[in-house]
Scaffold this active site. Structure first.
Site, PDB file in Angstrom:
ATOM      1  N   CYS A   1       0.814  -1.228   0.000  1.00 28.33           N
ATOM      2  CA  CYS A   1       0.000   0.000   0.000  1.00 28.33           C
ATOM      3  C   CYS A   1       0.844   1.273   0.000  1.00 28.33           C
ATOM      4  O   CYS A   1       0.335   2.365  -0.232  1.00 28.33           O
ATOM      5  CB  CYS A   1      -0.941   0.014   1.194  1.00 28.33           C
ATOM      6  SG  CYS A   1      -2.142  -1.312   1.145  1.00 28.33           S
TER       7      CYS A   1
ATOM      8  N   HIS B   1      -2.887   7.851   2.347  1.00 26.65           N
ATOM      9  CA  HIS B   1      -3.339   6.519   1.927  1.00 26.65           C
ATOM     10  C   HIS B   1      -4.699   6.270   2.575  1.00 26.65           C
ATOM     11  O   HIS B   1      -4.917   6.604   3.740  1.00 26.65           O
ATOM     12  CB  HIS B   1      -2.322   5.467   2.374  1.00 26.65           C
ATOM     13  CG  HIS B   1      -2.804   4.065   2.168  1.00 26.65           C
ATOM     14  ND1 HIS B   1      -3.351   3.641   0.984  1.00 26.65           N
ATOM     15  CD2 HIS B   1      -2.843   2.992   3.013  1.00 26.65           C
ATOM     16  CE1 HIS B   1      -3.696   2.363   1.093  1.00 26.65           C
ATOM     17  NE2 HIS B   1      -3.403   1.954   2.321  1.00 26.65           N
TER      18      HIS B   1
ATOM     19  N   ASN C   1      -9.955   0.638   0.321  1.00 25.99           N
ATOM     20  CA  ASN C   1      -8.492   0.692   0.294  1.00 25.99           C
ATOM     21  C   ASN C   1      -8.020   0.107  -1.040  1.00 25.99           C
ATOM     22  O   ASN C   1      -8.103  -1.093  -1.264  1.00 25.99           O
ATOM     23  CB  ASN C   1      -7.953  -0.123   1.479  1.00 25.99           C
ATOM     24  CG  ASN C   1      -6.437  -0.137   1.551  1.00 25.99           C
ATOM     25  OD1 ASN C   1      -5.750   0.275   0.618  1.00 25.99           O
ATOM     26  ND2 ASN C   1      -5.913  -0.623   2.659  1.00 25.99           N
TER      27      ASN C   1
HETATM   28  O1  UT7 Z   1      -3.440  -0.454   3.717  1.00 27.39           O
HETATM   29  C1  UT7 Z   1      -2.581  -1.191   4.504  1.00 27.39           C
HETATM   30  C2  UT7 Z   1      -2.732  -0.837   5.898  1.00 27.39           C
HETATM   31  N1  UT7 Z   1      -3.948  -1.408   6.447  1.00 27.39           N
HETATM   32  C3  UT7 Z   1      -4.532  -0.811   7.447  1.00 27.39           C
HETATM   33  O2  UT7 Z   1      -4.092   0.252   7.836  1.00 27.39           O
HETATM   34  C4  UT7 Z   1      -5.669  -1.496   8.136  1.00 27.39           C
HETATM   35  C5  UT7 Z   1      -5.498  -1.367   9.644  1.00 27.39           C
HETATM   36  N2  UT7 Z   1      -6.539  -2.014  10.424  1.00 27.39           N
HETATM   37  C6  UT7 Z   1      -7.812  -1.585  10.460  1.00 27.39           C
HETATM   38  O3  UT7 Z   1      -8.176  -0.667   9.744  1.00 27.39           O
HETATM   39  C7  UT7 Z   1      -8.755  -2.181  11.476  1.00 27.39           C
HETATM   40  O4  UT7 Z   1      -8.018  -2.936  12.423  1.00 27.39           O
HETATM   41  C8  UT7 Z   1      -9.846  -3.096  10.845  1.00 27.39           C
HETATM   42  C9  UT7 Z   1     -10.820  -2.250  10.046  1.00 27.39           C
HETATM   43  C10 UT7 Z   1      -9.194  -4.130   9.950  1.00 27.39           C
HETATM   44  C11 UT7 Z   1     -10.635  -3.821  11.943  1.00 27.39           C
HETATM   45  O5  UT7 Z   1     -11.198  -2.861  12.830  1.00 27.39           O
HETATM   46  P1  UT7 Z   1     -11.049  -3.064  14.398  1.00 27.39           P
HETATM   47  O6  UT7 Z   1     -11.799  -1.963  15.031  1.00 27.39           O
HETATM   48  O7  UT7 Z   1      -9.584  -3.179  14.699  1.00 27.39           O
HETATM   49  O8  UT7 Z   1     -11.818  -4.413  14.643  1.00 27.39           O
HETATM   50  P2  UT7 Z   1     -11.292  -5.754  15.290  1.00 27.39           P
HETATM   51  O9  UT7 Z   1     -10.361  -6.447  14.371  1.00 27.39           O
HETATM   52  O10 UT7 Z   1     -10.855  -5.471  16.686  1.00 27.39           O
HETATM   53  O11 UT7 Z   1     -12.627  -6.592  15.351  1.00 27.39           O
HETATM   54  C12 UT7 Z   1     -13.693  -6.229  16.248  1.00 27.39           C
HETATM   55  C13 UT7 Z   1     -14.794  -7.241  16.098  1.00 27.39           C
HETATM   56  C14 UT7 Z   1     -14.323  -8.691  16.182  1.00 27.39           C
HETATM   57  O12 UT7 Z   1     -15.319  -9.434  16.848  1.00 27.39           O
HETATM   58  P3  UT7 Z   1     -15.181  -9.819  18.415  1.00 27.39           P
HETATM   59  O13 UT7 Z   1     -13.917 -10.631  18.490  1.00 27.39           O
HETATM   60  O14 UT7 Z   1     -15.074  -8.516  19.125  1.00 27.39           O
HETATM   61  O15 UT7 Z   1     -16.414 -10.579  18.668  1.00 27.39           O
HETATM   62  C15 UT7 Z   1     -14.252  -9.128  14.760  1.00 27.39           C
HETATM   63  O16 UT7 Z   1     -14.426 -10.535  14.595  1.00 27.39           O
HETATM   64  O17 UT7 Z   1     -15.397  -7.120  14.802  1.00 27.39           O
HETATM   65  C16 UT7 Z   1     -15.413  -8.382  14.159  1.00 27.39           C
HETATM   66  N3  UT7 Z   1     -15.302  -8.191  12.727  1.00 27.39           N
HETATM   67  C17 UT7 Z   1     -16.351  -7.910  11.931  1.00 27.39           C
HETATM   68  N4  UT7 Z   1     -17.664  -7.803  12.202  1.00 27.39           N
HETATM   69  C18 UT7 Z   1     -18.474  -7.512  11.183  1.00 27.39           C
HETATM   70  C19 UT7 Z   1     -14.181  -8.164  11.958  1.00 27.39           C
HETATM   71  N5  UT7 Z   1     -14.498  -7.917  10.684  1.00 27.39           N
HETATM   72  C20 UT7 Z   1     -15.826  -7.760  10.647  1.00 27.39           C
HETATM   73  C21 UT7 Z   1     -16.733  -7.453   9.612  1.00 27.39           C
HETATM   74  N6  UT7 Z   1     -18.043  -7.350   9.923  1.00 27.39           N
HETATM   75  N7  UT7 Z   1     -16.333  -7.275   8.343  1.00 27.39           N
END
Ligand code: UT7
Length: 331
Positions: free
Chosen positions: A120, A258, A288
């Site tokens: 990215c 980005h 993204n």
């Molecule tokens: O471009 C390269 C660089 N990439 C980035 O900068 C991405 C960086 N990361 C992020 O943007 C975020 O970490 C994400 C958007 C990927 C995830 O957001 P988050 O607030 O960190 O969520 P999380 O991974 O802590 O997940 C929270 C909850 C989990 O459930 P439990 O364990 O709390 O029950 C996940 O299983 O959300 C769940 N979850 C979803 N729920 C509905 C994860 N993906 C989804 C989804 N829909 N698509």
């Protein structure tokens, strides 16, 4: 112009362009494929829709369309371009490079053409490479493209990654201008800053490749860890870029970041004490798009009249590797 006897070359932007695939995929569309919701995706990422390439919209095709769009914007012809760099993680073929196909498609048959792969962060790496080559006199005009068909790398059953990405391409034409004075009132690229920390490579990668599984593999991401590093590294890179140029955050006209997650973008803007009205945001419509996200956002804001000649732009990105970087450009 010379300063102290030395010619100061600046890489000045002569045109920008972009291309988006025709098919829009909304969050609601995705909620029919995986256990997710429009509300979750919007709240956690700021994304409401993304474009997904059809079979005929290959990376070469999208890169070529963005290149032609940039040529039209600049008033230049393909024959005026003597270097092509494409930042991509999703080339049509492992080789030859996407850049050589673009070169031939636009009728630019001389000078170097190659791809840069820094996930990215690829566009910032490519921009910096072109800037160095222009400054060294290796070429007069570079076409720098970020093009990704990232949807090909997605595991469409993994809700933690498949909702985040989209496809597209963006391009910029840089021309060596020998009239630089050396201070930051010059038009063109004022500085580029690149970093990588390979010890963090297991946070974001594909589980395959020609050298191992003999196929491209799928994206795997430790989302929370990448998020944490993105917040830190993006803040660090903007400070590094400002310090290198001896300018204050208040002098930046536009942050063109980005587009991975609106929460990361907002945190960087806050660090700069910039109002979100000075930040170009396309993550809502594009998702993204990896290496394509910055040039796509740049093109949107130039063509809708927000970004004007003479304004100071700050680019920053982070990607798999981890790789990260920033660039300051007076448009
Ligand atoms: O471009 C390269 C660089 N990439 C980035 O900068 C991405 C960086 N990361 C992020 O943007 C975020 O970490 C994400 C958007 C990927 C995830 O957001 P988050 O607030 O960190 O969520 P999380 O991974 O802590 O997940 C929270 C909850 C989990 O459930 P439990 O364990 O709390 O029950 C996940 O299983 O959300 C769940 N979850 C979803 N729920 C509905 C994860 N993906 C989804 C989804 N829909 N698509």
């Amino acid at each position: 112009m010379t300063s102290g006897g030395n010619t100061i070359i600046r890489s000045v932007c002569k045109g920008v362009g972009s291309f988006l695939p025709r098919t829009v995929v909304t969050n609601n569309d995705l909620s029919k494929r995986v256990e997710t919701s429009d509300e979750w995706i919007r709240k956690r990422t700021g994304i409401s829709e993304r474009r997904i390439a059809e079979d005929d919209e290959t990376t070469v095709f999208m890169a070529t369309q963005a290149a032609k769009n940039a040529l039209e914007h600049s008033g230049l012809n393909g024959a005026d371009i003597d270097g092509v760099i494409v930042a991509t993680t999703t080339p049509d073929n492992t080789f030859p490079a996407v850049a050589v196909s673009v070169q031939s498609n636009i009728g630019a048959q001389h000078g170097p053409a190659f791809d840069v792969q820094a996930a990215c962060c690829g566009f910032v790496y490519a921009l910096s490479t072109a800037d160095s080559m222009l400054k060294s006199g290796l070429a007069k005009r570079f076409l720098v493209i970020g093009a990704e068909r990232f949807s090909s790398l997605l595991n469409w059953e993994d809700r933690t990654t498949c909702v985040l990405f989209g496809d597209g391409a963006g391009a910029i034409i840089l021309e060596a201008d020998e009239n630089g004075t050396g201070d930051n009132s010059d038009r063109g690229i004022l500085s580029c800053h690149l970093h990588a920390d390979g010890t963090l490579r297991n946070l974001l990668y594909t589980d395959g490749g020609a050298g191992t599984t003999k196929s491209a593999g799928h994206v795997v991401m430790e989302g929370q860890d990448v998020f944490r590093h993105a917040i830190t590294f993006m803040s660090d890179i903007v400070v590094e870029t400002l310090d290198a140029n001896g300018i204050e955050a208040s002098e930046i006209d536009w942050l063109v970041p980005h587009q991975a997650n609106i929460r990361i973008i907002e945190a960087t803007a806050k660090k700069l004490d910039m109002d979100m009205s000075q930040v170009v945001v396309t993550v809502d419509k594009h998702g993204n798009t990896s290496a394509a996200s910055i040039p796509l956002a740049l093109d949107v804001a130039v063509k809708d009249g927000r970004i004007k000649p003479g304004q100071l732009l700050l680019f920053e990105a982070l990607g798999g590797g981890l790789t990260w970087g920033g660039a300051l450009l007076r448009f």
